[in-house]
Design an enzyme around this catalytic site. Structure first.
Site, short mmCIF file in Angstrom:
data_model
loop_
_atom_site.label_atom_id
_atom_site.label_comp_id
_atom_site.label_asym_id
_atom_site.label_seq_id
_atom_site.Cartn_x
_atom_site.Cartn_y
_atom_site.Cartn_z
N CYS A 1 0.81 -1.22 0.00
CA CYS A 1 0.00 0.00 0.00
C CYS A 1 0.84 1.27 0.00
O CYS A 1 0.47 2.26 -0.65
CB CYS A 1 -0.97 0.00 1.18
SG CYS A 1 -0.16 -0.15 2.80
N HIS B 1 -2.69 0.77 7.09
CA HIS B 1 -2.90 0.92 5.65
C HIS B 1 -2.50 2.33 5.23
O HIS B 1 -2.36 3.23 6.08
CB HIS B 1 -4.38 0.67 5.32
CG HIS B 1 -4.65 0.47 3.86
ND1 HIS B 1 -3.91 -0.39 3.07
CD2 HIS B 1 -5.59 1.02 3.04
CE1 HIS B 1 -4.39 -0.37 1.84
NE2 HIS B 1 -5.39 0.49 1.79
N ASP C 1 -8.03 5.09 -2.87
CA ASP C 1 -7.19 3.98 -2.42
C ASP C 1 -6.61 3.26 -3.64
O ASP C 1 -7.25 2.38 -4.21
CB ASP C 1 -8.00 3.00 -1.57
CG ASP C 1 -7.12 1.99 -0.88
OD1 ASP C 1 -5.91 1.95 -1.20
OD2 ASP C 1 -7.61 1.24 -0.03
#
Length: 407
Positions: free
Chosen positions: A158, A202, A218
């Site tokens: 991520c 995250h 995202d």
């Protein structure tokens, strides 16, 4: 390297608008040795004795070295910073000179084609979705790390995706910033609370779009939706490190015991200690009285809490896959094919391969052994349909009396 500029800790928080009814909730935060505190996105104000940064992150003036409990109010649908101050716009477009020329060229190509800001965002997400891989063991990157990630390695987690996405956006003239936090968690149905661990950490991105303010994006979801979907359900990827549903249930109950300990013991402050024995006519309890009463109360509370938690809820389910495998082992054992305690399925099969004289029976047995090993060890959680099929195959497998088993 991404850093938070000190100026973000001063000044008013970004304006937030929402028609939603605020969510009021309580958080118990374990010591982190960091000043930052967690909250649902986005908090409306700082709780008592805490502070809010310009970008609405909560923080304390000192590192969190002990357990903290606080209440907060948040909205989850909102418009954040509908108007962007020139100082904040400049900060959200800043990039170091002399790095990642290929990335700048790609962003310029998108902008030169007349794409809107929203269209450029979609172009970046489509790029990730087309040919990138999510991995927790990515290749090392060099000086032009974003160029190497976007055009060479195309593999990362991520933080790689959020960083590369923000650099692309800034290079295209779109204000953007990296956002770090936690996503999802583990819902404890017994205690009716959400447990968030460091493994739920995250990284996202936010872009500022005219008329919409800061919009959450995202990029990781474009590459690996499973990483970011269903992260707070009983079957989420976050908790599937457990080898069976019974162990997950046990972990659920043990964490509830930990929560009861925190609420009943750790939060037992001095004021409550002094008034502990007031129902018994002791307004100012002495230390000896408190120790005796507290020791007895702790023993009773922990005994009752442990008994209730471990025996509440649905009964522990037997693992269906292992139950079928044990039935097969017992059936073979009755014919003299006994598996040893420290012997794996393949070792057992190799040792007994020549003891069954009929090739077709031996072949079916080897197929069952391979099926069990695949379901037990090749996947995190076996598919229920495959487990049922295995159980059915075990039920249909027999060693007829006519089949000879060598001694």
């Amino acid at each position: 390297t991404w850093t938070r500029k000190p100026g973000l800790l001063q000044g008013p928080a970004e304006d937030v608008r929402s028609s939603d009814t605020p969510i009021v909730y309580e958080i118990t935060l374990e010591p982190t040795q960091r000043p930052w505190l967690v909250a649902l996105d986005v908090p409306l104000q700082a709780p008592a004795n805490l502070h809010m940064s310009n970008d609405r992150a909560l923080f304390a003036r000192e590192r969190i070295g002990d357990l903290r409990q606080y209440r907060a109010r948040s909205v989850i649908r909102y418009e954040l910073a509908g108007e962007l101050a020139e100082r904040d716009r400049k900060r959200a477009l800043d990039l170091p000179n002399g790095f990642d020329p290929k990335t700048h060229a790609l962003a310029s190509q998108w902008r030169g084609a007349g794409q809107s800001d929203a269209a450029i965002v979609q172009s970046a997400l489509a790029l990730f979705e087309a040919s990138f891989t999510y991995t927790l063991s990515p290749p090392l990157l060099g000086r032009n790390s974003v160029d190497e990630f976007l055009f060479d390695t195309k593999a990362g987690f991520c933080e790689h995706y959020s960083s590369a996405f923000v650099v692309l956006m800034r290079a295209a003239g779109i204000p953007a910033r990296v956002v770090t936090g936690y996503q999802g968690g583990w819902w404890n149905a017994l205690g009716n609370y959400l447990l968030v661990r460091q493994s739920d950490a995250h990284a996202w991105a936010e872009v500022w779009l005219h008329g919409r303010g800061w919009v959450r994006v995202d990029p990781t979801a474009a590459v690996n939706p499973a990483r970011v979907e269903g992260r707070a359900s009983a079957d989420s990827e976050a908790q599937n490190w457990t080898p069976g549903s019974w162990l997950l249930g046990m972990r659920n109950r043990l964490d509830l015991i930990n929560r009861l300990w925190t609420q009943s013991i750790v939060q037992f402050n001095a004021l409550r200690q002094k008034s502990l024995l007031s129902p018994f006519g002791i307004s100012e309890a002495e230390q000896e009285d408190l120790l005796l009463a507290l020791g007895s109360a702790i023993a009773v509370i922990l005994l009752l809490a442990t008994a209730w938690v471990l025996h509440s809820g649905t009964a522990q389910r037997v693992d269906a896959l292992d139950a079928s495998w044990n039935r097969l082992r017992a059936r073979l054992g009755r014919r003299g094919l006994v598996s040893r305690t420290a012997e794996g399925p393949f070792d057992f099969m190799a040792r007994t391969r020549h003891r069954i004289e009929e090739p077709d029976v031996q072949q079916r047995l080897e197929q069952l052994v391979h099926a069990y090993v695949t379901l037990r060890y090749a996947v995190i959680e076996p598919d229920p349909a495959a487990v049922s099929a295995f159980a059915k195959a075990v039920g249909e497998f027999h060693l007829p009396r006519a089949v000879r088993v060598r001694d």
